[in-house]
Design a protein around this motif. Structure first.
Motif, PDB file in Angstrom:
ATOM      1  N   ASN A 207       0.846  -1.183   0.000  1.00  0.00           N
ATOM      2  CA  ASN A 207       0.000   0.000   0.000  1.00  0.00           C
ATOM      3  C   ASN A 207       0.885   1.238   0.000  1.00  0.00           C
ATOM      4  O   ASN A 207       1.740   1.399   0.872  1.00  0.00           O
ATOM      5  CB  ASN A 207      -0.907   0.005   1.234  1.00  0.00           C
ATOM      6  CG  ASN A 207      -1.699   1.293   1.366  1.00  0.00           C
ATOM      7  OD1 ASN A 207      -2.237   1.807   0.385  1.00  0.00           O
ATOM      8  ND2 ASN A 207      -1.765   1.827   2.577  1.00  0.00           N
ATOM      9  N   ILE A 208       0.684   2.104  -0.983  1.00  0.00           N
ATOM     10  CA  ILE A 208       1.421   3.361  -1.037  1.00  0.00           C
ATOM     11  C   ILE A 208       0.418   4.495  -1.231  1.00  0.00           C
ATOM     12  O   ILE A 208      -0.788   4.252  -1.397  1.00  0.00           O
ATOM     13  CB  ILE A 208       2.471   3.381  -2.172  1.00  0.00           C
ATOM     14  CG1 ILE A 208       1.792   3.302  -3.544  1.00  0.00           C
ATOM     15  CG2 ILE A 208       3.470   2.251  -1.988  1.00  0.00           C
ATOM     16  CD1 ILE A 208       2.741   3.515  -4.710  1.00  0.00           C
ATOM     17  N   ALA A 209       0.876   5.713  -1.207  1.00  0.00           N
ATOM     18  CA  ALA A 209       0.014   6.866  -1.441  1.00  0.00           C
ATOM     19  C   ALA A 209       0.746   7.876  -2.313  1.00  0.00           C
ATOM     20  O   ALA A 209       1.958   8.068  -2.184  1.00  0.00           O
ATOM     21  CB  ALA A 209      -0.402   7.506  -0.119  1.00  0.00           C
ATOM     22  N   ASP A 210       0.004   8.514  -3.206  1.00  0.00           N
ATOM     23  CA  ASP A 210       0.613   9.480  -4.117  1.00  0.00           C
ATOM     24  C   ASP A 210      -0.477  10.359  -4.714  1.00  0.00           C
ATOM     25  O   ASP A 210      -1.674  10.080  -4.590  1.00  0.00           O
ATOM     26  CB  ASP A 210       1.371   8.742  -5.227  1.00  0.00           C
ATOM     27  CG  ASP A 210       2.416   9.608  -5.929  1.00  0.00           C
ATOM     28  OD1 ASP A 210       2.637  10.743  -5.474  1.00  0.00           O
ATOM     29  OD2 ASP A 210       3.005   9.138  -6.923  1.00  0.00           O
ATOM     30  N   GLY A 211      -0.040  11.432  -5.339  1.00  0.00           N
ATOM     31  CA  GLY A 211      -0.927  12.340  -6.057  1.00  0.00           C
ATOM     32  C   GLY A 211      -0.257  12.773  -7.343  1.00  0.00           C
ATOM     33  O   GLY A 211       0.868  12.370  -7.642  1.00  0.00           O
ATOM     34  N   ALA A 212      -0.941  13.600  -8.108  1.00  0.00           N
ATOM     35  CA  ALA A 212      -0.395  14.059  -9.390  1.00  0.00           C
ATOM     36  C   ALA A 212       0.993  14.666  -9.185  1.00  0.00           C
ATOM     37  O   ALA A 212       1.235  15.356  -8.203  1.00  0.00           O
ATOM     38  CB  ALA A 212      -1.342  15.086 -10.000  1.00  0.00           C
ATOM     39  N   PRO A 213       1.938  14.334 -10.092  1.00  0.00           N
ATOM     40  CA  PRO A 213       1.806  13.574 -11.348  1.00  0.00           C
ATOM     41  C   PRO A 213       2.107  12.081 -11.201  1.00  0.00           C
ATOM     42  O   PRO A 213       2.496  11.435 -12.189  1.00  0.00           O
ATOM     43  CB  PRO A 213       2.827  14.253 -12.252  1.00  0.00           C
ATOM     44  CG  PRO A 213       3.930  14.644 -11.299  1.00  0.00           C
ATOM     45  CD  PRO A 213       3.250  15.023 -10.002  1.00  0.00           C
TER      46      PRO A 213
ATOM     47  N   ARG B 133      -6.624  13.629  -7.579  1.00  0.00           N
ATOM     48  CA  ARG B 133      -6.511  13.774  -6.135  1.00  0.00           C
ATOM     49  C   ARG B 133      -5.468  12.804  -5.597  1.00  0.00           C
ATOM     50  O   ARG B 133      -5.084  11.833  -6.251  1.00  0.00           O
ATOM     51  CB  ARG B 133      -7.843  13.552  -5.433  1.00  0.00           C
ATOM     52  CG  ARG B 133      -8.382  12.137  -5.508  1.00  0.00           C
ATOM     53  CD  ARG B 133      -9.645  12.001  -4.706  1.00  0.00           C
ATOM     54  NE  ARG B 133     -10.154  10.642  -4.723  1.00  0.00           N
ATOM     55  CZ  ARG B 133      -9.728   9.670  -3.931  1.00  0.00           C
ATOM     56  NH1 ARG B 133      -8.759   9.902  -3.066  1.00  0.00           N
ATOM     57  NH2 ARG B 133     -10.237   8.459  -3.999  1.00  0.00           N
ATOM     58  N   TYR B 134      -5.035  13.081  -4.390  1.00  0.00           N
ATOM     59  CA  TYR B 134      -4.094  12.229  -3.655  1.00  0.00           C
ATOM     60  C   TYR B 134      -4.871  11.037  -3.083  1.00  0.00           C
ATOM     61  O   TYR B 134      -6.009  11.190  -2.639  1.00  0.00           O
ATOM     62  CB  TYR B 134      -3.494  13.064  -2.533  1.00  0.00           C
ATOM     63  CG  TYR B 134      -2.453  12.383  -1.661  1.00  0.00           C
ATOM     64  CD1 TYR B 134      -1.106  12.542  -1.922  1.00  0.00           C
ATOM     65  CD2 TYR B 134      -2.836  11.645  -0.548  1.00  0.00           C
ATOM     66  CE1 TYR B 134      -0.152  11.967  -1.106  1.00  0.00           C
ATOM     67  CE2 TYR B 134      -1.890  11.057   0.269  1.00  0.00           C
ATOM     68  CZ  TYR B 134      -0.544  11.216  -0.015  1.00  0.00           C
ATOM     69  OH  TYR B 134       0.396  10.649   0.804  1.00  0.00           O
ATOM     70  N   GLY B 135      -4.253   9.859  -3.098  1.00  0.00           N
ATOM     71  CA  GLY B 135      -4.945   8.697  -2.555  1.00  0.00           C
ATOM     72  C   GLY B 135      -4.053   7.473  -2.493  1.00  0.00           C
ATOM     73  O   GLY B 135      -2.875   7.503  -2.847  1.00  0.00           O
TER      74      GLY B 135
ATOM     75  N   PRO C 143       5.486  11.203  -1.218  1.00  0.00           N
ATOM     76  CA  PRO C 143       5.178  12.622  -0.996  1.00  0.00           C
ATOM     77  C   PRO C 143       4.146  12.783   0.121  1.00  0.00           C
ATOM     78  O   PRO C 143       3.254  11.955   0.268  1.00  0.00           O
ATOM     79  CB  PRO C 143       4.624  13.071  -2.349  1.00  0.00           C
ATOM     80  CG  PRO C 143       4.120  11.827  -2.989  1.00  0.00           C
ATOM     81  CD  PRO C 143       5.035  10.732  -2.549  1.00  0.00           C
ATOM     82  N   PRO C 144       4.270  13.842   0.898  1.00  0.00           N
ATOM     83  CA  PRO C 144       3.280  14.064   1.960  1.00  0.00           C
ATOM     84  C   PRO C 144       1.924  14.407   1.377  1.00  0.00           C
ATOM     85  O   PRO C 144       1.837  14.943   0.261  1.00  0.00           O
ATOM     86  CB  PRO C 144       3.870  15.243   2.739  1.00  0.00           C
ATOM     87  CG  PRO C 144       4.713  15.971   1.750  1.00  0.00           C
ATOM     88  CD  PRO C 144       5.281  14.912   0.837  1.00  0.00           C
ATOM     89  N   PRO C 145       0.871  14.114   2.090  1.00  0.00           N
ATOM     90  CA  PRO C 145      -0.469  14.448   1.577  1.00  0.00           C
ATOM     91  C   PRO C 145      -0.694  15.949   1.600  1.00  0.00           C
ATOM     92  O   PRO C 145      -0.135  16.669   2.431  1.00  0.00           O
ATOM     93  CB  PRO C 145      -1.398  13.745   2.571  1.00  0.00           C
ATOM     94  CG  PRO C 145      -0.608  13.648   3.831  1.00  0.00           C
ATOM     95  CD  PRO C 145       0.820  13.441   3.398  1.00  0.00           C
ATOM     96  N   PRO C 146      -1.503  16.434   0.685  1.00  0.00           N
ATOM     97  CA  PRO C 146      -1.827  17.869   0.712  1.00  0.00           C
ATOM     98  C   PRO C 146      -2.733  18.184   1.887  1.00  0.00           C
ATOM     99  O   PRO C 146      -3.344  17.298   2.489  1.00  0.00           O
ATOM    100  CB  PRO C 146      -2.552  18.072  -0.624  1.00  0.00           C
ATOM    101  CG  PRO C 146      -3.141  16.729  -0.944  1.00  0.00           C
ATOM    102  CD  PRO C 146      -2.165  15.725  -0.424  1.00  0.00           C
TER     103      PRO C 146
END
Length: 322
Positions: free
Chosen positions: A220-226, A257-259, A313-316
């Motif tokens: 499980n990871i998390a990321d947003g654009a790009p 969106r970030y997710g 990357p940290p979440p917005p």
């Protein structure tokens, strides 16, 4: 373990019901009955629990819609949700996707050996214990005080098949014997980010070493654009495993969106069509990216090593809802 806003967050009491962390006072999560003026028993709502643990401030927040449902947060980032009465209830969408992979890892109900890197409140280990009785599971959580908190207030079923270790995930993996797991789950977050040591080529090679030939690796990871971090992780995993797939909601894949994104890998072909059917039927449908579409998503991204690895990357602001 972190769950951005795509998680279905339960309803929580107001902050003034939470105990005082500065003095170290902890409200026990008592749930019982009191008598009203007519001497009739009335249910008492469980109370939140707040405690400083090794890596931050942990809170256990009761779900007022489910009598034995609890949300674990670390420094206000959602980490785990468990229902002590129903281990099959999975609140967070990404955990539902991890569970789909676990369900397809072997014949239905057949016990397996699983290694979980990242423990939290042990949502997936509880699920596996219920769906695959007799499975041998090892859970690695670096925060010993968090383990103690969960053991005290959200105890997991006693038995010889579930061991919880207070240890560093990378070090534990490195020391694990060859071919000792059918399923390896990497769900490690430091607050709201994936630590760099758990993103490198060397780490994934260790994961491959401890898996049996037909075993599955899921992260499980998390990321947003790009989606640069997700692309590099896919390239890293594909440099080790011949079979790789990604599961995420369309809005995350499109960079809107970030997710959370769930990476799946193994040496043998995975039932991608069945996984896609199950994820499409979830309350929040997700897509499975595989084959040529995965190649397009990865593009020119390259695998990262220990020397070049970076945290996710940290979440917005506003990515978490409580």
């Amino acid at each position: 373990m972190a769950a951005p806003k795509d998680a279905q967050d339960p309803h929580h009491p107001s902050p003034d019901q939470v105990g005082d962390p500065v003095q170290g006072h902890v409200q026990d999560n008592f749930q019982g009955h009191v008598k009203d003026h007519d001497h009739r028993e009335q249910p008492v709502d469980p109370l939140p629990v707040e405690r400083r643990v090794d890596l931050g401030l942990a809170r256990l927040l009761p779900d007022l819609d489910r009598p034995r449902g609890w949300l674990l947060t670390m420094d206000d980032a959602p980490q785990s949700y468990v229902d002590l009465d129903d281990p099959l209830y999975l609140e967070f969408e990404y955990v539902q996707r991890l569970a789909h992979v676990a369900d397809l890892a072997a014949a239905s109900g057949h016990p397996i050996e699983a290694l979980h890197l990242g423990g939290g409140a042990l949502t997936l280990p509880r699920y596996l214990a219920a769906t695959r009785p007799g499975s041998r599971q090892r859970v690695v959580e670096i925060d010993a005080a968090l383990i103690a908190l969960v053991r005290e207030h959200l105890p997991w079923p006693a038995g010889p098949h579930l061991d919880v270790h207070a240890a560093d995930a990378r070090a534990f993996l490195t020391a694990a014997p060859d071919a000792c797991a059918d399923l390896l789950v990497a769900d490690v977050f430091g607050g709201a980010i994936v630590p760099a040591p758990l993103t490198s080529l060397e780490f994934v090679r260790e994961a491959a070493r401890v898996l049996r030939p037909g075993g599955s690796y899921v992260a499980n990871i998390a990321d947003g654009a790009p989606l640069d971090f997700a692309r590099s992780q896919l390239a890293t995993v594909r440099a080790v495993f011949p079979e790789v797939a990604l599961v995420a909601e369309p809005s995350v894949l499109r960079g809107r969106r970030y997710g959370n994104l769930v990476l799946i890998a193994g040496r043998q072909e995975f039932p991608v069509a069945e996984l896609a059917r199950r994820t499409a039927a979830d309350p929040f449908p997700a897509r499975v990216v595989h084959g040529d579409r995965l190649d397009l998503l990865i593009g020119r991204a390259e695998a990262v090593t220990d020397a070049s690895a970076v945290p996710s990357p940290p979440p917005p602001d506003g990515a978490f809802s409580l």
